[in-house]
Every structure is written in C-alpha cells, then in structure tokens.
Design a protein around this motif. Structure first.
Motif, PDB file in Angstrom:
ATOM      1  N   LEU A 231       0.475  -1.047  -0.042  1.00 55.21           N
ATOM      2  CA  LEU A 231       0.632  -0.067   0.339  1.00 55.21           C
ATOM      3  C   LEU A 231       0.524   1.432   0.254  1.00 55.21           C
ATOM      4  N   GLY A 232       1.854   1.138   0.105  1.00 59.07           N
ATOM      5  CA  GLY A 232       3.076   2.563  -0.133  1.00 59.07           C
ATOM      6  C   GLY A 232       3.265   2.240  -1.329  1.00 59.07           C
ATOM      7  N   PRO A 233       4.740   3.333  -1.772  1.00 62.76           N
ATOM      8  CA  PRO A 233       5.505   3.419  -2.631  1.00 62.76           C
ATOM      9  C   PRO A 233       5.600   2.584  -3.889  1.00 62.76           C
ATOM     10  N   GLY A 234       5.227   2.059  -5.279  1.00 65.45           N
ATOM     11  CA  GLY A 234       4.928   1.428  -6.593  1.00 65.45           C
ATOM     12  C   GLY A 234       6.695   1.214  -6.884  1.00 65.45           C
ATOM     13  N   GLN A 235       7.280   0.792  -6.509  1.00 71.98           N
ATOM     14  CA  GLN A 235       8.604   0.653  -6.502  1.00 71.98           C
ATOM     15  C   GLN A 235       9.172   0.270  -8.242  1.00 71.98           C
ATOM     16  N   LYS A 236       7.739  -0.783  -8.088  1.00 72.62           N
ATOM     17  CA  LYS A 236       7.502  -1.317 -10.404  1.00 72.62           C
ATOM     18  C   LYS A 236       6.328  -1.094 -11.215  1.00 72.62           C
ATOM     19  N   LYS A 237       6.678  -0.753 -11.895  1.00 70.27           N
ATOM     20  CA  LYS A 237       5.491   0.468 -13.367  1.00 70.27           C
ATOM     21  C   LYS A 237       4.719  -0.609 -13.213  1.00 70.27           C
ATOM     22  N   ASP A 238       4.772  -2.250 -12.819  1.00 76.17           N
ATOM     23  CA  ASP A 238       4.264  -3.217 -13.126  1.00 76.17           C
ATOM     24  C   ASP A 238       3.157  -3.651 -11.767  1.00 76.17           C
ATOM     25  N   SER A 239       3.033  -2.519 -10.759  1.00 75.17           N
ATOM     26  CA  SER A 239       2.677  -3.450  -9.086  1.00 75.17           C
ATOM     27  C   SER A 239       1.564  -3.605  -8.601  1.00 75.17           C
ATOM     28  N   ILE A 240       0.691  -2.485 -10.558  1.00 82.86           N
ATOM     29  CA  ILE A 240      -0.510  -2.247 -10.150  1.00 82.86           C
ATOM     30  C   ILE A 240      -1.578  -2.500 -10.827  1.00 82.86           C
ATOM     31  N   LYS A 241      -2.716  -3.093 -10.464  1.00 88.37           N
ATOM     32  CA  LYS A 241      -3.599  -3.679 -11.264  1.00 88.37           C
ATOM     33  C   LYS A 241      -4.981  -2.816 -11.391  1.00 88.37           C
ATOM     34  N   VAL A 242      -5.835  -2.500 -12.118  1.00 90.57           N
ATOM     35  CA  VAL A 242      -6.745  -1.812 -12.306  1.00 90.57           C
ATOM     36  C   VAL A 242      -8.319  -2.140 -12.310  1.00 90.57           C
ATOM     37  N   TRP A 243      -9.039  -2.451 -12.220  1.00 91.24           N
ATOM     38  CA  TRP A 243     -10.668  -2.884 -13.267  1.00 91.24           C
ATOM     39  C   TRP A 243     -11.604  -2.252 -12.544  1.00 91.24           C
ATOM     40  N   ALA A 244     -12.223  -1.645 -13.716  1.00 92.79           N
ATOM     41  CA  ALA A 244     -13.514  -0.802 -12.946  1.00 92.79           C
ATOM     42  C   ALA A 244     -14.834  -1.474 -13.708  1.00 92.79           C
ATOM     43  N   ASN A 245     -15.648  -1.199 -12.927  1.00 86.75           N
ATOM     44  CA  ASN A 245     -17.282  -1.139 -13.312  1.00 86.75           C
ATOM     45  C   ASN A 245     -17.516  -0.235 -13.201  1.00 86.75           C
ATOM     46  N   GLN A 246     -18.080   0.347 -14.951  1.00 87.47           N
ATOM     47  CA  GLN A 246     -18.146   1.157 -15.510  1.00 87.47           C
ATOM     48  C   GLN A 246     -19.618   1.963 -14.791  1.00 87.47           C
ATOM     49  N   LYS A 247     -20.574   0.731 -14.711  1.00 85.10           N
ATOM     50  CA  LYS A 247     -22.152   1.091 -14.748  1.00 85.10           C
ATOM     51  C   LYS A 247     -21.523   1.070 -12.924  1.00 85.10           C
ATOM     52  N   ALA A 248     -21.301   0.381 -12.260  1.00 81.98           N
ATOM     53  CA  ALA A 248     -21.699   0.613 -10.899  1.00 81.98           C
ATOM     54  C   ALA A 248     -20.332   1.847 -10.066  1.00 81.98           C
ATOM     55  N   LYS A 249     -19.762   2.178 -11.497  1.00 79.05           N
ATOM     56  CA  LYS A 249     -19.046   3.359 -10.628  1.00 79.05           C
ATOM     57  C   LYS A 249     -17.616   2.719  -9.325  1.00 79.05           C
ATOM     58  N   VAL A 250     -17.687   1.429  -9.300  1.00 78.50           N
ATOM     59  CA  VAL A 250     -16.333   0.890  -8.623  1.00 78.50           C
ATOM     60  C   VAL A 250     -15.321   0.425  -9.284  1.00 78.50           C
ATOM     61  N   LEU A 251     -13.833   0.749  -8.281  1.00 75.85           N
ATOM     62  CA  LEU A 251     -12.341   0.573  -8.766  1.00 75.85           C
ATOM     63  C   LEU A 251     -12.403  -0.592  -8.078  1.00 75.85           C
ATOM     64  N   THR A 252     -11.595  -1.524  -8.628  1.00 82.60           N
ATOM     65  CA  THR A 252     -10.819  -2.793  -7.821  1.00 82.60           C
ATOM     66  C   THR A 252      -8.949  -2.895  -8.164  1.00 82.60           C
ATOM     67  N   ILE A 253      -8.022  -2.226  -7.053  1.00 90.07           N
ATOM     68  CA  ILE A 253      -7.315  -2.845  -7.782  1.00 90.07           C
ATOM     69  C   ILE A 253      -6.734  -3.266  -6.671  1.00 90.07           C
ATOM     70  N   HIS A 254      -5.423  -4.245  -7.212  1.00 96.84           N
ATOM     71  CA  HIS A 254      -4.583  -4.547  -6.756  1.00 96.84           C
ATOM     72  C   HIS A 254      -3.655  -3.941  -6.369  1.00 96.84           C
TER      73      HIS A 254
END
Length: 628
Positions: A529-552
C-alpha cells in the motif's frame, strides 16, 4: 561567458559568489553581473562607510572586497552613477522589495541537523502549506509550532512551502517574488527560515522549497537594470520570460542554478519544486532543467544528503523525468495534474474550463496505472493532441493530490473539496491519493476538512497593477463561468484564507483526520500500500456501471492488497471476479470510528473467485483488504 563551477571541485557553494559574501567579521565581497554598465559602485546606508567602486571583469561581473563592513549593514548598487538598485542576489530585504539589501552572515546561525541525511523521494508524504495563512502568526516560527502535529497526528514526512522569496507587501501567494535569494521579511527572514528547516529535520521531516524560475513578479523587479535577464523571444502568462538561450544567457543560467544550490546548501533544503516549467523556454543543446538537475544532484553527492528536484508541468512529457541515458532531463519527479482532474471531475461533475477533458472512470484508471491520462490523444480543451506515454518512468516519480494551492486557489471562490462533495466522498479522495503507488501530497487543512477557502491574494503598492490583477482574474475565470471574484487586494480576502485552528473541530472533521492518519499508517506499514517501486505492481479493474474501482497492489515484501473504491453516490451491489485469493478486511471507511454507518453486510473476508460473492457497497465507500 561564465562557466558553472563544479561542486565536486569547489567546496564553497558557488551560489555565494553572487551578491554580498562575508569573508570575515569585517570584510565583505560584493559581486554583481552588469555587462552593459560603464560604472558600478556599492552605496552603504550608514554614515561611517563611503561608496565603493567595483571592478569589472571580462565576463561582465563587477567585484570588490570591502573592509570595515559588518553583517547587518544595508546597501544598494549604483549603476552608471544614476540608478540605485537593491542587490539581485540580496540575502535579505528587511524593508521590502524597494528597500536596501542587508548583509547576512551564514556563520551567525548554529545548525543542529548534522546527522540529517534526507529521505528517499519514495518516502515522501507531502504537506503543502502557505506560511502566511497556515498559522495566526504568519511566520516560519508559527509553522514550527505545528510540526509535532504534522508528524504524529497526521503522519506526513515532508512539508512543502509555497514560495518564500521576497515579494511586495505583507500578503502574497509567493509567485510574485523578485529577490530569489531573500526569504520573505515578514515571515521571519533568513533566521526564521533556518530555524524552521532545523526544527523540521529534528522531527524527521524533509523540507521542499517551491521556487519560481519561469518569471519574476512585476513589482520590485529590477533585474533588467543590471543586464539582459529577460527575453522578448518568448512569452509567459505571468511576465517577461527569462533569457535561458539568447545572447548573454550563460550568466542568467548561472544566476538561476546558483539560486537552486543556495537553497540546498545555506538553508539545508531537501527538495526543490520548480514552478510551471512549461513557462521555461530553452532551445540550448543542454536544457536549463537538465543542467540545474545535474548541479543539484552533484551538490547532493558532495553534501552526502538526498536532495530532489520536482517539476510542475502541464506538458505531459515524460522526458522531464526520464533518466539522462534515455534522453531525459533526469529530474526526480513531477506533479500529476491528470490524476487530480480525473478524480475531481468524477466527484464534483464539473465540466467547464480544462475540466471538459475529464469525467470518465476509465481516465482515473489510466491515471492510476499509467500516470498520464493524455498520452498523445486529442484534447478538446487544448484543441490538439496532447502528451506522451509515461510508462517508462516509475510511479514514485509522480506527485498526486486531490487538492493543492492551485486547484483550490485558482477557483473564483477558493472552495475546498470539503465544501463541494459529501463527507464520505472526502474519504474516497484521501484513499485514492494516499494508497496510490505515487508520492501523495496534502494541502494544508485538507486532513480535517478545513472549510475556509484558500483565495488568491496580493499586496502590491501600485494601484494600476492592483487593478490589472483584478481584471486578469476575472478574465481567467470566464471559461469556468465564474463571475463573482473576491478582490485579491482586500485584507479580508487574505484573512478568509487562514486555517481556523482556534475553531473547535466538528465531529466529522475529527473522524476525517483519524481517517487520514489511518491511511498514512497503512501506507507506511504495508509495502503493497506504499510507494510503487515497479511499473507493473498495480492492476485496476473498473465497473463502469457501478462506478467502482478494484485495485490490486503488490509490494516487494509482505501481503498483497486489494482496494475497493466506490465513487457512486448510491448504495451499489456488485460482484468481484479478480484478483484471486482469500482477502481479509483491514480498513473500512464506513466504520463507526471514522464517522460511517457500520454496514451489516460488510464482508470481513472475501474468497475470489466465488459465484455467490456479492458486495453491497454504501455510497462513496473504501474497503481495504490484504491476503494474509
């Protein structure tokens, strides 16, 4: 022309070559650049000292060592026996921008931060503040009284000062500075600023100085009397462009880089924030930004401290922070306006001015994953394509925020988010910023939902200039449809912009401050949950209808993290298909301890994937999970 002196071979900061340098208790060296002048002398404002003629070298610098001059003596330069002007490299302007300069001895201050080595940029959690409105005293010493609060109750690791170079009057944002080496006199001058930096380092806090190298303010700007510091080749919205690439520009570049090194050496500043570099124009083979960055980094190596250079830019050009070996300028970081705009528009629904380019959930996803929303596509607001890809640079090279002095203060009424969006939505913005892989920045008072505005204010002495600023502000706001604009010159405009420390916090404000502190503690304690050292250390999925983000998010060690952000103003039911695993709840925005209504359907554990998994998220919810 003059060449820059390398810090690796020159152990006295060469910034001190300019202006008045104390050689001992009664001898001062004066040095000023005035290539077109026929005669330059220094005039002292004391009866015991007579004017002293300076000697010109082949590069246009005038210099002399003068005996019998003590620290505290005031002086001006006299050009061609006609013009009396303060020193362009004045260390102190006790009587303001038009008064004489004062000689300052650095040896008169005893530092206590010898063990301070600075902080890596990825450890920065920044708190931006304006010295004049942060505390009732409007001084550097006033800021000192709040350092324990910032460190312990908020949890930040760095403070960022809006510009403190001497400006006209007693109240100013700081971007009209005309003496780049002189700390604002009514803030406490040189001694006050040194006390603040020393106190910050004692608390383990880094200090960022906001510096303005794209223009100088209009009042008290006497640089043009000395030489060709400015150019008509380029234009800025704020004043004459600085001459970085025309005839005589070598000395101008030295003046500016000297200033940067001056702050990090004499004042022990840990990072410089370069204001609006899109207003810096340079077609030299080596850009001034690259040269400045190299000089600061060399000085940092010599001093054995971590010192960073961070740009503010609306160019969306990764070259600014790309490494030198990849053709970049090699600066350490830059502000991310795209992140702010994407988040702001989703929550406020504003669509005027530059906000017309934003408002889609997919844009926030891109800001989180790729930093730039506009990376080459067409911008409706700019009426052209804008930006390039930032995938080659690390997330920790971007400073993100939901509020700052510009985005609040450049609204006609200076409204903070606390007056624009619901209480629960404020928690979402805080989580989006503080749990991002980037470097988070908070604007003073944001952490408890300060409701006083932060307005634009000035204190010029010329009525024509005051009226020009008034009309300029009204014109600037036309694109946003804002017609009622507070008078920037009125004392009341400044007074309204102060933080209300003496006003008891509401229950919601107390809950919000606890929420900010909890988020910062998570950022510090859980690598994912801290600073991202790697460019690929985060993934994001968006539920456009629900306006919800899931962040891994994943870190270099420890558990992985799952963040659910609902930007929906209504209760929403949604499923979740990724990321796989068993997830345990560690933080919930609608918990009662953060002023929420505890959700009876809150899932303390999630098994993903699961056909039966259904989440019922309350309005503007933040749920944070880890997998162990």
């Amino acid at each position: 022309m003059s060449t820059l002196k390398s810090s690796s071979t020159h152990h006295t900061p060469w910034a001190l070559d300019l202006g008045a340098t104390t050689l001992d208790s009664t001898t001062v060296q004066f040095r000023v650049w005035a290539p077109m002048a026929q005669r330059v002398s220094v005039k002292f404002f004391t009866q015991s000292l007579k004017p002293h003629l300076l000697k010109k070298d082949k590069e246009g610098y005038w210099e002399a060592k003068v005996a019998g001059v003590k620290p505290g003596t005031t002086y001006k330069y006299v050009i061609d026996d006609e013009l009396e002007r303060p020193d362009p490299a004045s260390r102190y302007q006790p009587e303001g921008v038009h008064g004489p300069s004062q000689i300052i001895s650095p040896q008169n201050f005893s530092w206590n931060d010898q063990g301070w080595k600075g902080l890596p940029l990825e450890e920065y959690i920044i708190y931006e503040l304006h010295v004049g409105t942060f505390t009732p005293s409007s001084t550097f010493d006033g800021v000192c009284t709040k350092l324990s609060y910032l460190r312990d109750q908020v949890g930040v690791t760095a403070i960022e000062l809006l510009p403190v170079a001497q400006c006209p009057g007693l109240r100013n944002w700081g971007y009209d500075g005309t003496y780049l080496f002189a700390p604002q006199s009514n803030f406490g001058g040189p001694e006050g600023l040194k006390r603040l930096v020393d106190a910050c380092h004692a608390q383990g806090l880094a200090v960022i100085m906001d510096v303005v190298y794209n223009h100088l303010g209009p009042e008290g700007n006497y640089l043009g009397s000395f030489g060709p510091y400015f150019t008509d080749t380029y234009k800025t919205p704020w004043g004459s462009a600085i001459n970085y690439d025309g005839p005589y520009s070598d000395a101008v570049r030295q003046f500016i880089i000297s200033n940067a090194l001056f702050w990090v050496t004499e004042y022990h500043i840990d990072a410089l924030r370069l204001d609006a570099i899109h207003g810096i124009f340079d077609f030299s083979a080596k850009h001034i930004l690259q040269e400045l960055g190299e000089a600061v980094h060399a000085e940092a190596q010599h001093l054995g401290r971590a010192i960073h250079v961070i740009a503010e830019s609306d160019l969306n050009d990764s070259k600014i922070i790309a490494p030198l070996n990849k053709g970049g300028y090699g600066l350490d970081g830059q502000w991310s306006d795209d992140f702010h705009h994407a988040l702001h528009c989703l929550l406020t629904k504003e669509k005027k001015g530059y906000y017309e380019d934003f408002g889609k959930l997919s844009q926030l996803v891109k800001a989180i994953k790729e930093r730039f929303v506009y990376s080459g596509q067409y911008s409706v607001h700019r009426k052209r394509r804008h930006g390039n890809s930032a995938k080659i640079v690390a997330p920790t090279q971007f400073v993100v925020f939901s509020q700052n002095h510009d985005q609040v203060g450049n609204r006609a009424q200076g409204e903070r988010l606390s007056t624009l969006i619901p209480f629960e939505a404020l928690k979402v913005t805080a989580a989006a910023v503080l749990l991002s892989p980037n470097i988070p920045l908070l604007f003073m008072g944001e952490e408890y939902g300060e409701t006083s505005p932060f307005l634009y204010f000035i204190d010029h002495g010329d009525e024509g200039l005051i009226e020009a600023v008034r009309q300029g502000r009204k014109s600037e706001f036309a694109a946003f449809g804002w017609t009622e604009v507070p008078d920037p010159y009125a004392q009341s405009t400044f007074d309204k912009s102060r933080l209300q420390w003496d006003k008891p916090q509401s229950e919601e404000q107390q809950f919000l401050q606890q929420w900010y502190h909890a988020l910062i503690e998570l950022r510090k304690s859980i690598p994912a949950l801290g600073p991202g050292q790697k460019k690929d250390s985060i993934k994001v999925w968006a539920n456009q209808k629900a306006k919800v983000l899931t962040i891994h998010r994943t870190g270099q060690s420890g558990p992985e993290a799952l963040i659910l952000l609902s930007l929906n103003q209504n209760v929403i039911k949604t499923g979740i298909a990724k990321p796989e695993g068993k997830w345990t709840l560690i933080l919930c925005s609608n918990s009662q301890k953060f002023g929420g209504q505890q959700n009876s359907k809150l899932l303390n554990t999630l098994q993903v994937p699961s056909e039966s998994l259904a989440l019922e998220l309350p309005p503007y919810a933040v749920w944070v999970y880890t997998n162990s």
